[in-house]
Design a protein around this motif. Structure first.
Motif, PDB file in Angstrom:
ATOM      1  N   ASP A   1       5.870  -6.498  -6.213  1.00 46.96           N
ATOM      2  CA  ASP A   1       5.790  -5.139  -5.667  1.00 46.96           C
ATOM      3  C   ASP A   1       5.973  -4.116  -6.773  1.00 46.96           C
ATOM      4  O   ASP A   1       6.572  -3.062  -6.584  1.00 46.96           O
ATOM      5  CB  ASP A   1       6.879  -4.911  -4.606  1.00 46.96           C
TER       6      ASP A   1
ATOM      7  N   CYS B   1       4.563 -12.468 -13.033  1.00 44.70           N
ATOM      8  CA  CYS B   1       3.878 -13.576 -12.360  1.00 44.70           C
ATOM      9  C   CYS B   1       2.448 -13.739 -12.845  1.00 44.70           C
ATOM     10  O   CYS B   1       1.821 -14.779 -12.647  1.00 44.70           O
ATOM     11  CB  CYS B   1       3.903 -13.371 -10.849  1.00 44.70           C
TER      12      CYS B   1
ATOM     13  N   ILE C   1      -2.945  -4.195  -6.417  1.00 44.80           N
ATOM     14  CA  ILE C   1      -1.684  -3.869  -5.737  1.00 44.80           C
ATOM     15  C   ILE C   1      -1.253  -4.970  -4.763  1.00 44.80           C
ATOM     16  O   ILE C   1      -0.118  -5.427  -4.797  1.00 44.80           O
ATOM     17  CB  ILE C   1      -1.791  -2.537  -4.950  1.00 44.80           C
ATOM     18  N   SER C   2      -2.198  -5.387  -3.917  1.00 41.77           N
ATOM     19  CA  SER C   2      -1.787  -6.345  -2.881  1.00 41.77           C
ATOM     20  C   SER C   2      -1.477  -7.712  -3.487  1.00 41.77           C
ATOM     21  O   SER C   2      -0.832  -8.537  -2.853  1.00 41.77           O
ATOM     22  CB  SER C   2      -2.864  -6.461  -1.814  1.00 41.77           C
ATOM     23  N   HIS C   3      -1.963  -7.952  -4.707  1.00 39.65           N
ATOM     24  CA  HIS C   3      -1.702  -9.256  -5.320  1.00 39.65           C
ATOM     25  C   HIS C   3      -0.402  -9.285  -6.108  1.00 39.65           C
ATOM     26  O   HIS C   3       0.078 -10.354  -6.466  1.00 39.65           O
ATOM     27  CB  HIS C   3      -2.866  -9.647  -6.244  1.00 39.65           C
ATOM     28  N   CYS C   4       0.125  -8.122  -6.417  1.00 33.17           N
ATOM     29  CA  CYS C   4       1.321  -8.062  -7.264  1.00 33.17           C
ATOM     30  C   CYS C   4       2.522  -8.622  -6.492  1.00 33.17           C
ATOM     31  O   CYS C   4       2.940  -8.073  -5.482  1.00 33.17           O
ATOM     32  CB  CYS C   4       1.582  -6.614  -7.669  1.00 33.17           C
ATOM     33  N   LEU C   5       3.047  -9.727  -6.963  1.00 36.94           N
ATOM     34  CA  LEU C   5       4.088 -10.420  -6.202  1.00 36.94           C
ATOM     35  C   LEU C   5       5.453  -9.762  -6.337  1.00 36.94           C
ATOM     36  O   LEU C   5       6.362 -10.029  -5.558  1.00 36.94           O
ATOM     37  CB  LEU C   5       4.156 -11.893  -6.629  1.00 36.94           C
TER      38      LEU C   5
ATOM     39  N   ILE D   1       7.900  -9.326 -12.160  1.00 35.73           N
ATOM     40  CA  ILE D   1       8.463 -10.656 -12.356  1.00 35.73           C
ATOM     41  C   ILE D   1       7.569 -11.501 -13.271  1.00 35.73           C
ATOM     42  O   ILE D   1       7.684 -12.721 -13.307  1.00 35.73           O
ATOM     43  CB  ILE D   1       8.675 -11.373 -10.998  1.00 35.73           C
TER      44      ILE D   1
ATOM     45  N   GLU E   1      -4.028  11.300  11.868  1.00 34.95           N
ATOM     46  CA  GLU E   1      -3.488  10.166  12.644  1.00 34.95           C
ATOM     47  C   GLU E   1      -2.033   9.897  12.243  1.00 34.95           C
ATOM     48  O   GLU E   1      -1.172   9.646  13.076  1.00 34.95           O
ATOM     49  CB  GLU E   1      -4.358   8.941  12.352  1.00 34.95           C
ATOM     50  N   GLU E   2      -1.780   9.971  10.937  1.00 38.87           N
ATOM     51  CA  GLU E   2      -0.407   9.748  10.453  1.00 38.87           C
ATOM     52  C   GLU E   2       0.523  10.865  10.941  1.00 38.87           C
ATOM     53  O   GLU E   2       1.661  10.617  11.324  1.00 38.87           O
ATOM     54  CB  GLU E   2      -0.381   9.701   8.915  1.00 38.87           C
TER      55      GLU E   2
ATOM     56  N   HIS F   1       7.350   9.356   6.599  1.00 39.50           N
ATOM     57  CA  HIS F   1       7.733   9.718   7.975  1.00 39.50           C
ATOM     58  C   HIS F   1       9.254   9.824   8.077  1.00 39.50           C
ATOM     59  O   HIS F   1       9.982   9.243   7.289  1.00 39.50           O
ATOM     60  CB  HIS F   1       7.240   8.660   8.948  1.00 39.50           C
ATOM     61  N   GLY F   2       9.680  10.548   9.085  1.00 34.85           N
ATOM     62  CA  GLY F   2      11.116  10.554   9.405  1.00 34.85           C
ATOM     63  C   GLY F   2      11.985  11.287   8.395  1.00 34.85           C
ATOM     64  O   GLY F   2      13.189  11.053   8.333  1.00 34.85           O
TER      65      GLY F   2
END
Ligand code: SF4
Ligand code: SF4
Lengths: 305, 662
Positions: free
Chosen positions: A101, A63, A95-99, A61, A117-118, A16-17
């Motif tokens: 990012d 982890c 993905i969501s668990h990767c500390l 990192i 919608e986006e 966006h933007g």
């Protein structure tokens, strides 16, 4: 190669933007999958039609979270994380668990509603800036059904549309959508068919022919020439490219943007386990200004960015 | 007592001396007498050839009891030992002091000092002259009230005479002297006279806000260039840490001058109201001011403020709503006709959240239960705050009258009632909710990690949070955030703020029209965080709270339109007292783009926007080399400040704000 599920498309990302992908403030929808495979591509993760796991080493990192979530794909060694992409089905759980990012999935399936919608979110900003949505990729024209539905919807909602494409698709695809498109950005990579094939995987015949045809029918086209050192930046090729555009006959306004080379995509190549080929140094300001003067002597409407 | 009063006068305690003269009369009368004695004897600021008079710091005498606009008067406890002990004690015993009745610790769940900003009715004073005020005062029935008001006029007259004599003695500009011979008792006939009057009355009111400005000045405008006079006035506002003025949405020729004069000056904070299209020259001038480092103007969505005010106070007629302007930081008030407690007090929602989370999280089986319990707890504290404020109002209305504002703000005279007892035409109390974005982000993290994904128990969550474990903090940062224009996150934010802001609904204030909510953090967001433990938005113990309703720095990296999209999805009208939003943009934004963002944001419901266009490099350099950046201005909390005047912690929060690039 149209999208298999009629009501979803492979989308790499939606930003966006943006103020660099057409007029005003824009939302850019990056489609996944591309018929060409330019060796300098800035979005190499968008080339294959399927999702690829991206791992940014500089952010990792160590982890070990990913190993816990998906043992088939990830392994921990003394040197850090090792990845077997052949076992990855792109489910995205890690993905969501990767500390750090450090992980991403190159594309995901999105429904028409979700994509629109986006697009709709920034409607007010389009209005005041003359902006809208830009469909890019990958190659957005390779998922024509979804693209057409989105374009039509944008047209009824009064949202300005722009397409960024390399135009290497059957002309029928372009014919099916151009009436809903406000402006085009079309890449011209090389005028020599063999060199074109060598660096992109395909010749330029269909592209140039499509350009000639669309030129008869559409009023707002910007041609983009990405400068790749040693590939297409010879004066001879640039002159030919400019001549080609200048000689086009039709009702469209013609503009050429010559884009300075950069090597910013290097981390992306590494993230999908591909080698990044650096074609050389970005052109100096002097070189660019010389180029601009020369090309402008051939055709007035050339910008060098 | 007569004796004491004399001794106080001899000791230079002019105000206290006046206060102790007539002990059998009302507090109102005695306070007016105190002001009269002060104006008779106070030192006059030096004249150095300026276009206006007075100039510079307003109160220059050292007095144990000195007048002040928000609290009527203050005691100089800081230098207590430098005063005659016996006289100081005598002041303490005989002169009441402003206090918040139930003193709350300032670092707890609720805090605040029942503060009041205002802008007096400059326009009426300049347009009618104070002589006409005298006639209205004479009609008042109550003897002490009437005579007290007359003392105010007498004090102004004496002060004016003294100024003129002094100006004559230093051979000041004749035009200036001639104007002061006329205003503020006779009406002003020229723009120059009006501005001299505005400045003079600004000092009489002890230097607070200017209020709505351009439509008022336009009355006298006749093609003059008064930028220099305005700059002189602004320098005076700045010297006194004064506050705000409003221009727009109608643009007058004088609007340009008012804006241009603000270039490079910290105060007043300039508020530009917008209603639809903004003329190109105003666009260019404003973006030039912002980019040149003024951080002025900030932008107000005029129609939405009008609508919100109308919904909240349906009784207020349109002609009064037109007088809307921000005062203090940016608190919503009506110039010349309102008494707005601003800010009367705050609920530190992050503090309450932290206390509640540590106590209750482990016992709540569902997120909904946890959430409802939190709302209940915040509501409880909010109600305590309202009670505290009402107690203070009751006390102030009995003990702390403000005769000066009673005369200068409508309709106190006509109502025959002191300003601090509800005499003004419109009265409300602004309360602030701080730390709300920290709470929103924390709720999102708790919902995701504990209740949705069930990654750990509440007990483990709290242990890891309170130990500030590094990997756990990384996990927190990955949660769904407010600020990326995500419906799911934003709807929680909307609901939370709605429930919090609505705690003021229908609450009765001691006098006037109730309470309004706001989100204005001034610079308190740093201090208010000091006593708050780690919060699941990724904030560590003691770190600053959020400084506005903008998303937390670093979590809003998607794009500027996404950030603004999240903010405008909130029901901002509920924070009518003003929902402040700070945004840092790269200088590369063209004026057109800048206004596209503002107008898009406003169209979607945004109410106000403060923009800084200063690069991270420039700010970082200013931290290291403050001398090189003395004039660098930033918008923070809700006002403009020299960057180098801020504490290192405050400076760091400003640097940490995400900078959006084109
Ligand atoms: S995307 Fe799914 S399959 Fe691929 S590595 Fe992550 S968890 Fe494993
Ligand atoms: S989870 Fe992410 S940061 Fe951790 S080891 Fe795997 S890739 Fe690296």
């Amino acid at each position: 190669m149209t999208n298999k599920m009629s009501d979803t498309a492979n989308i790499s990302k939606i930003t966006h933007g943006s103020t660099e992908d057409g007029r005003g403030i824009r939302t850019v929808v990056f489609f996944g999958g591309c018929g060409l495979g330019c060796r300098w591509c800035h979005n190499p993760e968008c080339i294959p039609p399927e999702p690829i796991l991206m791992h940014f080493e500089n952010k990792c990192i160590s982890c070990g979270q990913c190993v816990k979530i998906c043992r088939e794909v990830f392994g921990m060694t003394a040197e850090g994380i090792v990845i077997d992409r052949t076992k990855c089905d792109g489910c995205g759980k890690c993905i969501s668990h990767c500390l750090g990012d450090a992980l991403a999935i190159s594309q995901c399936k999105m429904t028409f509603e979700k994509i629109f919608e986006e697009i709709e979110k920034d409607k007010s900003y389009y209005k005041y800036s003359g902006g809208g949505v830009t469909f890019s990729g990958g190659e957005c024209l390779m998922q024509p059904k979804m693209l057409k539905s989105l374009l039509k919807k944008c047209a009824t909602e009064g949202i300005n549309t722009c397409i960024e494409s390399c135009f290497d698709v059957p002309y029928e695809v372009i014919e099916g959508i151009y009436q809903y498109v406000n402006s085009f950005f079309i890449d011209i990579k090389h005028m020599d068919p063999d060199i074109h094939r060598y660096y992109t995987g395909r010749g330029n015949g269909r592209i140039l022919s499509n350009i000639r045809k669309i030129f008869q029918n559409h009023g707002d086209i910007t041609f983009r020439i990405p400068l790749i050192p040693g590939v297409n930046d010879s004066m001879e090729n640039l002159e030919k490219s400019v001549d080609f555009v200048a000689s086009l006959k039709g009702k469209s306004e013609k503009r050429i943007e010559v884009l300075k080379y950069n090597d910013l995509a290097a981390p992306k190549y590494r993230s999908i386990g591909r080698n990044f080929v650096n074609f050389g140094k970005p052109q100096s300001d002097d070189e660019l200004s010389h180029l601009k003067t020369h090309l402008n002597s051939l055709y007035e409407n050339v910008k060098v960015i | 007592m007569e004796n004491i009063s004399k001794r106080l006068l001899e000791a230079g305690e002019f105000y206290a001396s006046g206060y102790t003269e007539d002990c059998d009369r009302s507090r109102f009368y005695r306070t007016a007498k105190a002001m009269l004695r002060y104006r008779e004897h106070c030192s006059l600021p030096k004249y150095n050839g300026e276009l206006l008079y007075p100039n510079g710091k307003c109160i220059i005498d050292k007095m144990f009891v000195y007048p002040e606009y928000a609290f009527t008067h203050h005691f100089d406890y800081e230098s207590y030992d430098e005063y005659d002990r016996e006289l100081a004690e005598c002041c303490q015993n005989n002169i009441p002091m402003w206090h918040t009745v139930r003193e709350e610790p300032q670092n707890g769940p609720i805090y605040g000092g029942v503060y009041t900003h205002a802008s007096v009715n400059y326009f009426r004073i300049m347009n009618e002259g104070l002589d006409s005020y005298r006639e209205r005062i004479l009609k008042c029935e109550d003897k002490d009230f009437r005579e007290g008001c007359l003392l105010v006029l007498e004090g102004i007259e004496i002060y004016r005479r003294r100024c003129i004599e002094y100006l004559r003695s230093v051979s000041a500009d004749e035009k200036l002297i001639a104007s002061l011979e006329k205003i503020p008792f006779k009406k002003a006939d020229t723009l120059y006279e009006a501005l001299i009057g505005w400045n003079f009355i600004y000092y009489i009111d002890l230097c607070d806000n200017i209020g709505s400005f351009d439509r008022e000045l336009d009355h006298w405008y006749n093609g003059e260039d008064v930028v220099d006079v305005l700059r002189n006035f602004y320098r005076n506002v700045d010297a006194n840490d004064g506050w705000s003025l409003r221009v727009g949405p109608e643009i007058y020729p004088i609007t340009y001058q008012i804006l241009e004069a603000s270039r490079g000056i910290r105060r007043p904070s300039v508020e530009l109201c917008i209603d639809g299209d903004v003329p190109e020259d105003i666009r260019l001038l404003s973006s030039d001011l912002i980019k040149s480092g003024s951080s002025n103007p900030c932008f107000y969505n005029y129609p939405i403020y009008q609508k919100a005010l109308h919904e909240r106070f349906p009784k207020i007629p349109q002609c009064d709503l037109d007088k809307f302007a921000g005062g203090g930081c940016t608190e919503t008030m009506l110039t010349g006709i309102s008494r707005v407690g601003s800010i009367d007090g705050s609920v530190n929602t992050a503090y309450v959240f932290c206390e509640y989370m540590n106590e209750c999280l482990a016992q709540k089986d569902t997120f909904e239960d946890f959430y409802e319990g939190l709302i209940e707890r915040i509501t409880k504290y909010a109600n305590m705050l309202f009670e505290t404020i009402n107690d203070s109002y009751k006390y102030a209305s009995e003990y702390m009258p403000n005769p000066v504002r009673t005369v200068l703000i409508d309709d106190c005279i006509d109502n025959g009632k002191d300003y601090n007892a509800g005499g003004a035409r419109w009265n409300w109390s602004t309360v602030n909710f701080s730390g709300t974005v920290n709470v929103i982000e924390s709720l999102l993290a708790i919902r995701e990690i504990i209740y949705e994904k069930k990654e750990m128990t509440a007990k483990e969550f709290l242990e890891r949070l309170n130990a500030e474990e590094e990997f756990f903090y990384k996990r927190l940062k990955k949660c769904l955030h407010y600020g990326v224009n995500d419906k799911c996150a934003d709807s929680l934010a909307t609901d939370f703020l709605k429930r919090v802001y609505s705690t003021t609904d229908g609450k009765k204030s001691y006098f006037g029209d109730g309470f309004v909510s706001s989100s204005i953090q001034f610079i308190t967001y740093v201090r208010r965080g000091e006593n708050v433990g780690p919060t699941p938005d990724g904030r560590k113990k003691g770190e600053p709270l959020c400084d506005s309703l903008a998303p937390i720095f670093g979590n809003d990296t998607k794009s500027v339109t996404s950030t603004l999209g999240s903010v405008s999805s909130l029901d901002l009208k509920l924070a009518l007292g003003t929902p402040v939003v700070n945004l840092r943009l790269s200088k590369k934004y063209s004026d057109e783009m800048l206004f596209t963002l503002i107008r898009g944001f406003f169209e979607n419901g945004g109410m106000m926007l403060q923009i800084n266009c200063i690069s991270r490099e420039e700010l970082e350099d200013a931290m290291v080399n403050p001398d090189k950046h003395r004039n660098l201005l930033v918008r923070t909390g809700g006002y403009t400040e020299y960057f180098v005047n801020l504490s290192p912690k405050e400076q760091r929060t400003i640097i940490a704000r995400t900078e959006y690039d084109e």
